[in-house]
Write a protein that holds these residues in place. Structure first.
Motif, mmCIF file in Angstrom:
data_model
loop_
_atom_site.group_PDB
_atom_site.id
_atom_site.type_symbol
_atom_site.label_atom_id
_atom_site.label_comp_id
_atom_site.label_asym_id
_atom_site.label_seq_id
_atom_site.Cartn_x
_atom_site.Cartn_y
_atom_site.Cartn_z
ATOM 1 N N THR A 184 0.729 -0.599 0.336
ATOM 2 C CA THR A 184 0.403 -0.092 0.136
ATOM 3 C C THR A 184 1.022 0.888 -0.189
ATOM 4 O O THR A 184 1.711 1.085 0.588
ATOM 5 N N ALA A 185 0.271 2.500 -0.879
ATOM 6 C CA ALA A 185 1.270 3.650 -0.785
ATOM 7 C C ALA A 185 0.590 4.561 -0.586
ATOM 8 O O ALA A 185 -0.447 4.664 -1.034
ATOM 9 N N GLU A 186 0.703 5.773 0.558
ATOM 10 C CA GLU A 186 -0.073 6.801 0.509
ATOM 11 C C GLU A 186 0.763 7.751 0.281
ATOM 12 O O GLU A 186 2.143 8.031 0.289
ATOM 13 N N ALA B 38 2.790 0.233 -5.813
ATOM 14 C CA ALA B 38 1.251 0.654 -5.623
ATOM 15 C C ALA B 38 2.158 1.987 -5.476
ATOM 16 O O ALA B 38 3.760 2.943 -5.218
ATOM 17 N N ARG B 39 1.188 2.644 -6.116
ATOM 18 C CA ARG B 39 1.495 4.636 -6.230
ATOM 19 C C ARG B 39 0.655 5.624 -5.865
ATOM 20 O O ARG B 39 -1.214 4.919 -5.904
ATOM 21 N N PRO B 40 0.276 6.388 -4.944
ATOM 22 C CA PRO B 40 -0.896 6.624 -4.230
ATOM 23 C C PRO B 40 -1.407 8.339 -5.795
ATOM 24 O O PRO B 40 -0.257 8.366 -6.444
ATOM 25 N N HIS B 41 -2.473 8.274 -5.892
ATOM 26 C CA HIS B 41 -3.142 8.491 -7.258
ATOM 27 C C HIS B 41 -3.799 9.888 -6.120
ATOM 28 O O HIS B 41 -4.702 9.706 -5.329
ATOM 29 N N GLY B 42 -4.861 10.144 -7.437
ATOM 30 C CA GLY B 42 -5.634 11.389 -6.568
ATOM 31 C C GLY B 42 -4.311 13.020 -6.979
ATOM 32 O O GLY B 42 -3.128 13.110 -7.005
ATOM 33 N N SER B 43 -5.102 13.800 -6.275
ATOM 34 C CA SER B 43 -4.901 15.517 -5.988
ATOM 35 C C SER B 43 -4.196 15.227 -4.831
ATOM 36 O O SER B 43 -4.440 14.845 -3.906
ATOM 37 N N PHE B 44 -3.342 16.097 -4.351
ATOM 38 C CA PHE B 44 -3.246 16.985 -3.454
ATOM 39 C C PHE B 44 -4.359 16.595 -2.801
ATOM 40 O O PHE B 44 -4.201 16.671 -0.995
ATOM 41 N N ALA B 45 -4.783 17.417 -2.650
ATOM 42 C CA ALA B 45 -6.318 17.506 -2.129
ATOM 43 C C ALA B 45 -7.423 16.323 -1.239
ATOM 44 O O ALA B 45 -7.643 16.078 -0.947
ATOM 45 N N ASP B 46 -7.409 15.631 -2.397
ATOM 46 C CA ASP B 46 -8.566 14.260 -2.021
ATOM 47 C C ASP B 46 -7.311 13.339 -1.964
ATOM 48 O O ASP B 46 -7.918 12.063 -1.223
ATOM 49 N N ARG B 47 -6.215 13.315 -2.329
ATOM 50 C CA ARG B 47 -5.022 11.926 -1.480
ATOM 51 C C ARG B 47 -5.459 10.589 -2.058
ATOM 52 O O ARG B 47 -5.417 10.240 -0.009
ATOM 53 N N LYS B 48 -5.281 10.395 -2.678
ATOM 54 C CA LYS B 48 -6.091 9.023 -2.723
ATOM 55 C C LYS B 48 -4.936 7.309 -2.926
ATOM 56 O O LYS B 48 -3.924 7.942 -3.321
ATOM 57 N N ARG B 49 -4.964 6.670 -1.452
ATOM 58 C CA ARG B 49 -3.864 5.506 -1.883
ATOM 59 C C ARG B 49 -4.112 4.688 -2.572
ATOM 60 O O ARG B 49 -5.276 4.039 -3.918
#
Length: 248
Positions: A165-167, A222-233
């Protein structure tokens, strides 16, 4: 009847009796036939055991000899701890009828191939020399039993539930990795791999097999994704399977 006539009659009678006796003696006589010998009865495997007198003469127990023979041929008996089996099988190997019976059992009961059955001829010739345990061990090293190659292609779990898992960490989104290594058994090689996914959100996987096909390495990323605002794991969870080719 005069005395002369009596002599003539007596002589004639004797001639007739003599002729009949000669004719009887020269006639073909009926010869009493010996009762036929009963046919040997094959055992459970269709092999005919020699008469028990043969084993008695050799000082060998038929059940022990038949049970020990194939095991010794296959190298399944430690002759260092049980040297008496060499003498037992050696005695059996010196008698042709016993050799034939043990050879039949090896094929019918123990499923020896024709090549393996032929090997027993060389084995018997050597055993008839009354070898020592050390000589027997050396002979088997130089004359290995011709094994039947059995090939299987099992599929095994090489890596069970390989996951990561990546956060987000502050304003950065670093990827995370996890690896697993698998080595096939000594008599097997890896012929292919497959991935069984369990869950995945912005993850990836890679599997590499060593040049000798005896080991593999699987890696999940694994890579976190989304934007800095929603910060998806990001995460990934898989199982790695390997198809093998094994020889026995």
């Amino acid at each position: 009847m005069t005395a002369n006539q009596k002599k003539i009659l007596f002589g004639t009678t004797m001639l007739i009796v003599s002729a009949l006796a000669i004719r009887y003696l020269l006639a073909p006589q009926a010869i009493a036939e010996n009762p036929p010998m009963p046919a040997p009865t094959p055992d459970l495997y269709g092999c005919v055991a020699p008469p028990s007198a043969v084993f008695t003469k050799l000082g060998v127990d038929i059940s022990v000899a038949s049970a020990s023979y194939s095991k010794l041929v296959l190298g399944k008996i430690d002759v260092k701890t049980d040297p008496g089996v060499i003498d037992l099988v050696g005695k059996a190997s010196r008698e042709a009828t016993v050799r034939d019976y043990l050879r039949c059992l090896a094929v019918a009961r123990d499923k020896f191939t024709l090549e393996q059955a032929s090997y027993t001829d060389r084995f018997n010739a050597f055993m008839a020399t009354n070898p020592t345990p050390d000589q027997f061990i050396q002979w088997q090293k130089e004359n290995p039993f011709p094994r039947t190659l059995v090939v299987t292609t099992p599929t095994v779990v090489a890596c069970s539930r390989l996951s990561v898992t990546a956060e987000w960490q502050g304003v950065s989104s670093p990827e995370q990795k996890q690896s697993c290594e698998y080595s096939a058994p000594p008599n097997c090689t890896i012929i292919s791999t497959s991935i069984q996914p369990h869950s995945d959100s912005n993850g990836s996987n890679a599997v590499s097999v060593a040049p000798d096909s005896r080991s593999l390495k699987a890696t999940v990323t694994a890579r976190p994704h989304g934007s800095f605002a929603d910060r998806k794991r990001g995460w990934i969870d898989i199982t790695v399977n390997a198809s093998l080719r094994c020889e026995a």
